[in-house]
Design a protein around this motif. Structure first.
Motif, PDB file in Angstrom:
ATOM      1  N   ALA A 202       0.852  -1.195   0.000  1.00  0.00           N
ATOM      2  CA  ALA A 202       0.000   0.000   0.000  1.00  0.00           C
ATOM      3  C   ALA A 202       0.882   1.237   0.000  1.00  0.00           C
ATOM      4  O   ALA A 202       1.947   1.255   0.617  1.00  0.00           O
ATOM      5  CB  ALA A 202      -0.911  -0.011   1.223  1.00  0.00           C
ATOM      6  N   GLU A 203       0.407   2.262  -0.688  1.00  0.00           N
ATOM      7  CA  GLU A 203       1.128   3.531  -0.685  1.00  0.00           C
ATOM      8  C   GLU A 203       0.765   4.320   0.583  1.00  0.00           C
ATOM      9  O   GLU A 203      -0.063   3.909   1.387  1.00  0.00           O
ATOM     10  CB  GLU A 203       0.779   4.331  -1.951  1.00  0.00           C
ATOM     11  N   GLY A 402       9.937   1.829  -0.059  1.00  0.00           N
ATOM     12  CA  GLY A 402       8.642   1.281   0.329  1.00  0.00           C
ATOM     13  C   GLY A 402       7.489   1.680  -0.565  1.00  0.00           C
ATOM     14  O   GLY A 402       6.316   1.531  -0.180  1.00  0.00           O
ATOM     15  N   SER A 403       7.792   2.160  -1.768  1.00  0.00           N
ATOM     16  CA  SER A 403       6.748   2.673  -2.656  1.00  0.00           C
ATOM     17  C   SER A 403       6.972   2.204  -4.095  1.00  0.00           C
ATOM     18  O   SER A 403       8.110   1.988  -4.527  1.00  0.00           O
ATOM     19  CB  SER A 403       6.747   4.209  -2.623  1.00  0.00           C
ATOM     20  N   LEU A 404       5.866   2.086  -4.829  1.00  0.00           N
ATOM     21  CA  LEU A 404       5.913   1.782  -6.261  1.00  0.00           C
ATOM     22  C   LEU A 404       5.582   3.015  -7.108  1.00  0.00           C
ATOM     23  O   LEU A 404       5.325   2.903  -8.301  1.00  0.00           O
ATOM     24  CB  LEU A 404       4.926   0.654  -6.592  1.00  0.00           C
ATOM     25  N   THR A 405       5.608   4.180  -6.490  1.00  0.00           N
ATOM     26  CA  THR A 405       5.191   5.396  -7.197  1.00  0.00           C
ATOM     27  C   THR A 405       6.050   5.674  -8.426  1.00  0.00           C
ATOM     28  O   THR A 405       5.528   6.003  -9.502  1.00  0.00           O
ATOM     29  CB  THR A 405       5.228   6.607  -6.245  1.00  0.00           C
ATOM     30  N   LYS A 406       7.373   5.561  -8.304  1.00  0.00           N
ATOM     31  CA  LYS A 406       8.246   5.841  -9.454  1.00  0.00           C
ATOM     32  C   LYS A 406       7.926   4.904 -10.607  1.00  0.00           C
ATOM     33  O   LYS A 406       7.791   5.344 -11.766  1.00  0.00           O
ATOM     34  CB  LYS A 406       9.710   5.698  -9.041  1.00  0.00           C
ATOM     35  N   TYR A 407       7.782   3.620 -10.301  1.00  0.00           N
ATOM     36  CA  TYR A 407       7.448   2.635 -11.342  1.00  0.00           C
ATOM     37  C   TYR A 407       6.090   2.946 -11.956  1.00  0.00           C
ATOM     38  O   TYR A 407       5.936   2.951 -13.194  1.00  0.00           O
ATOM     39  CB  TYR A 407       7.432   1.234 -10.728  1.00  0.00           C
TER      40      TYR A 407
END
Length: 448
Positions: A202-203, A402-407
């Motif tokens: 989770a973001e 801890g994030s997938l935001t960049k991807y």
């Protein structure tokens, strides 16, 4: 071993038609800005009115766009409609807007009450407010893929005509076939979660301070931390399905029958009593995460696997009435376990998963489905043997801080650029035009 119904279909050389479902696809995606925040832009005006356009609308949030395809006879046809509508939506976005490609939402504001619920008219908005009050705003934000399957009328007529004592009317035969399909998907939902789960984390601000997740998951969306109410339906038959939902409303567990968000829903008339009287027209499968490796959220191979599973369920013996509820109760727990496993680890149900894939391979060969299905099943078997090949495990390669935001932003920008380069996007919703199913299919088919 085929069931009596399966033997009948096989003897009449109609097995192939059990996989020829009419299929519709619904895709939910959040509109975001270029930084990965939920968009502040209004609903795109060039795709009509969100309250009246059934093909391009909103779901829980005003920024949660839902694309709905007309029903298609083939997976490739369904995908054609989906790509056309997805491109339409992307071309309608404001400059700088993107579509978030993951099931779990982008970072949320700390004050969730700032989230704007979908502006779908007074009745729907009142329902959404009550739902958010009960379950929290964050619980309504995960997005997913819904697949609607409708059995070919020929199969229904064949079954009823040859077993009139068991199925006095076509309605009876149809209800039986859809119930068997629904039971199968609920029972083996965990396998779909393992193979296609794509929401490992989770973001920011999705989880509460009291919620602690020890490791990534195969599908947080389908876990106990995921979407919505955890109300169990009854899939024994249509009557008990309706009675169970009505019981939930009466007890105050559900705010309305609309709130039943099970992994499968019987569909037809939107009013439960009329659905019970008129019969099931199709089933809605609600267990798939968005696939971020494609612009439209789902791949053709996934749709073909869904068709194969549904055909297999129709042809093989159903559970006895007395065991349905307990088996499906255990299946719900099995799905929770699989969803919450570390995606890098072998599932504890690996041997069962491999055995089921083997059965499906034998079935596909028996009914001569073709080499593309062999390739699909071989690839899925590899995922079971090596969990690092599963979507969620693959996504972990792109986690930063801890994030997938960049991807997610890289994917979203790539997909947006490709859509804007489309030479002939569909502009037919401009001016608020409302299309019938036939009209929209013709318009999308004629796109050059």
């Amino acid at each position: 071993m085929f069931s009596q119904v399966g033997k009948l279909i096989y003897q009449n050389e109609a097995v192939a038609q059990t996989a020829d479902f009419t299929m519709g696809i619904e895709i939910e995606m959040d509109r975001i800005d270029s930084q990965g925040n939920l968009s502040q832009e209004p609903y795109p005006s060039s795709i009509g009115d969100e309250k009246t356009n059934p093909w391009m609308t909103n779901d829980f949030l005003e920024v949660m766009s839902e694309t709905v395809t007309p029903a298609a006879d083939y997976a490739l046809e369904a995908m054609h409609y989906l790509y056309a509508l997805n491109t339409t939506l992307r071309n309608a976005l404001a400059p700088g807007e993107l579509l978030w490609p993951l099931s779990m939402p982008p970072r949320l504001p700390k004050d969730k009450t700032k989230l704007v619920l979908a502006k779908m008219g007074p009745k729907k908005e009142a329902y959404l407010k009550e739902w958010a009050k009960r379950h929290g705003y964050a619980a309504g934000t995960p997005c997913g893929v819904h697949i609607n399957l409708s059995i070919k009328p020929y199969i229904v007529k064949l079954v009823q005509a040859n077993q009139p004592d068991r199925f006095p009317t076509e309605r009876d035969a149809k209800n039986y076939l859809y119930t068997v399909v629904a039971q199968g998907f609920v029972r083996y939902r965990w396998l779909l979660t393992y193979l296609f789960g794509a929401s490992p984390l989770a973001e920011a601000n999705y989880l509460t301070p009291q919620q602690h997740v020890k490791h990534p998951m195969r599908s947080m969306r389908q876990s106990s931390y995921g979407f919505g109410t955890k109300f169990r339906g009854d899939f024994t038959d249509l009557d008990r399905y309706v009675a169970r939902i009505e019981e939930g409303v009466k007890e105050g567990i559900l705010t309305s029958d609309y709130e039943f968000h099970g992994p499968v829903r019987f569909k037809g008339n939107s009013e439960l009593k009329k659905l019970q009287k008129e019969g099931i027209q199709y089933v809605e499968l609600r267990m798939l995460d968005l696939d971020p490796t494609t612009a439209v959220g789902v791949k053709t191979v996934t749709l073909r696997f869904i068709r194969l599973l549904a055909s297999y369920f129709i042809m093989h013996p159903a559970m006895t009435i007395s065991e349905v509820d307990e088996v499906l109760k255990q299946a719900d727990e099995c799905n929770r376990v699989v969803a919450e496993e570390d995606p890098r680890e072998v599932t504890q149900y690996q041997s069962t998963a491999l055995a089921l894939i083997k059965r499906l391979s034998q079935y596909a060969n028996q009914i001569q489905l073709g080499p593309e299905y062999t390739e699909i099943l071989d690839e899925l078997e590899d995922r079971i043997l090596n969990p690092l090949l599963t979507p969620s495990a693959q996504l972990l390669n792109y986690v930063e801080d801890g994030s997938l935001t960049k991807y997610a932003l890289q994917r979203a920008k790539r997909y947006q650029e490709a859509a804007l380069e489309n030479l002939h996007p569909f502009h037919g919703f401009e001016g608020g035009k409302i299309y019938s199913t036939a009209e929209l299919k013709e318009a999308l088919t004629n796109l050059k």
